[in-house]
Design an enzyme around this catalytic site. Sequence first.
Site, PDB file in Angstrom:
ATOM      1  N   TYR A 153       0.838  -1.211   0.000  1.00  0.00           N
ATOM      2  CA  TYR A 153       0.000   0.000   0.000  1.00  0.00           C
ATOM      3  C   TYR A 153       0.878   1.269   0.000  1.00  0.00           C
ATOM      4  O   TYR A 153       0.651   2.195  -0.789  1.00  0.00           O
ATOM      5  CB  TYR A 153      -0.893  -0.032   1.238  1.00  0.00           C
ATOM      6  CG  TYR A 153      -1.875   1.106   1.349  1.00  0.00           C
ATOM      7  CD1 TYR A 153      -3.024   1.145   0.561  1.00  0.00           C
ATOM      8  CD2 TYR A 153      -1.672   2.135   2.267  1.00  0.00           C
ATOM      9  CE1 TYR A 153      -3.929   2.185   0.683  1.00  0.00           C
ATOM     10  CE2 TYR A 153      -2.571   3.169   2.393  1.00  0.00           C
ATOM     11  CZ  TYR A 153      -3.703   3.191   1.597  1.00  0.00           C
ATOM     12  OH  TYR A 153      -4.610   4.222   1.723  1.00  0.00           O
ATOM     13  N   LYS A 157       1.134   4.186  -2.879  1.00  0.00           N
ATOM     14  CA  LYS A 157       0.826   5.599  -2.635  1.00  0.00           C
ATOM     15  C   LYS A 157       2.056   6.486  -2.870  1.00  0.00           C
ATOM     16  O   LYS A 157       1.930   7.642  -3.288  1.00  0.00           O
ATOM     17  CB  LYS A 157       0.277   5.784  -1.219  1.00  0.00           C
ATOM     18  CG  LYS A 157      -1.068   5.056  -0.990  1.00  0.00           C
ATOM     19  CD  LYS A 157      -2.164   5.558  -1.933  1.00  0.00           C
ATOM     20  CE  LYS A 157      -3.529   5.018  -1.561  1.00  0.00           C
ATOM     21  NZ  LYS A 157      -4.600   5.536  -2.433  1.00  0.00           N
TER      22      LYS A 157
END
Length: 250
Positions: A153, A157
């Site tokens: 994740y 990002k």
Amino acid sequence: MLSRYRQRVALVTGAGRGIGAAIARRLHDEGASVVLADRDGDAAAALAAELGGGRVLAVAVDVTARAGLEALMERIKSDLGGLDLLVNNAGIIRDGWLSRLSEADWDSVLAVNLKGPFLCCQATLPLLRERAGSAIVNIASRSWLGNPGQANYAASKGGVVSLTRTLALELARDGIRVNAVAPGLIDTPMTQAMPGEARERLLRMQPSGQMGAPADIAAAVAFLGSADAAFISGQVLHVDGGKSCGLLGL
Ligand code: NAP
């Protein structure tokens, strides 16, 4: 309520619930025609019914599938006449520490969170180029600075931040601004689904001890997408109660 989006059209991905729904509500309240794009078409349709009026289009779309996005652009052009703002909000988590993180969970998170925004930026580019003052706002995460248990994740990002900065440079001469909002811990179905222990640990790391609300992110997106931010591009606005300044409670 401000009315910065009158006569403007905004596309919000992952708009069926959580932060995306709050962004769509806020832009609609400020006068925008909104396209609610979500993998969950029923959720998008339910929000469209709630918002009412002829200024809302709900569509079932997977941001990782180019063909569906191209069809969506045709629909936006014919039904709403163009596009002024893209909000890349759709995202998923599949957490795990490195020793246990599966290849499938790496691939799915990178596909939705990073390839999705790339495909949406590319698909919307011809429409955004046609409008003066158009913009892209990408939803990143404070996790891009690093977050144990979220290698996939956080990397996705971090990629969103690099995509934002690079497209800000590439698209400046087209008059398209590109910025990112990096939320901290926000109370949505995504965080409500986390194991209680993980949520508690994240709450302890919040400087204020409080979670943010989806509306806090929507307000930042509405600012960055508007003419109030006309000379702002390539920036990452952390909306995290100060957490990006340092971690507490570890
Ligand atoms: P959420 O409650 O899980 O909502 C995400 C929405 O995106 C869901 O409706 C989901 O549909 C949809 N979606 C997922 N994959 C999709 C795809 N491939 N194509 C189209 N739609 C898709 O999440 P949220 O908390 O509102 O998060 C929104 C964004 O903020 C994400 O990018 C997330 O990474 C970011 N963010 C959230 C937080 C937080 O604390 N909540 C913090 C930092 C950043 P399904 O129901 O079908 O999955």
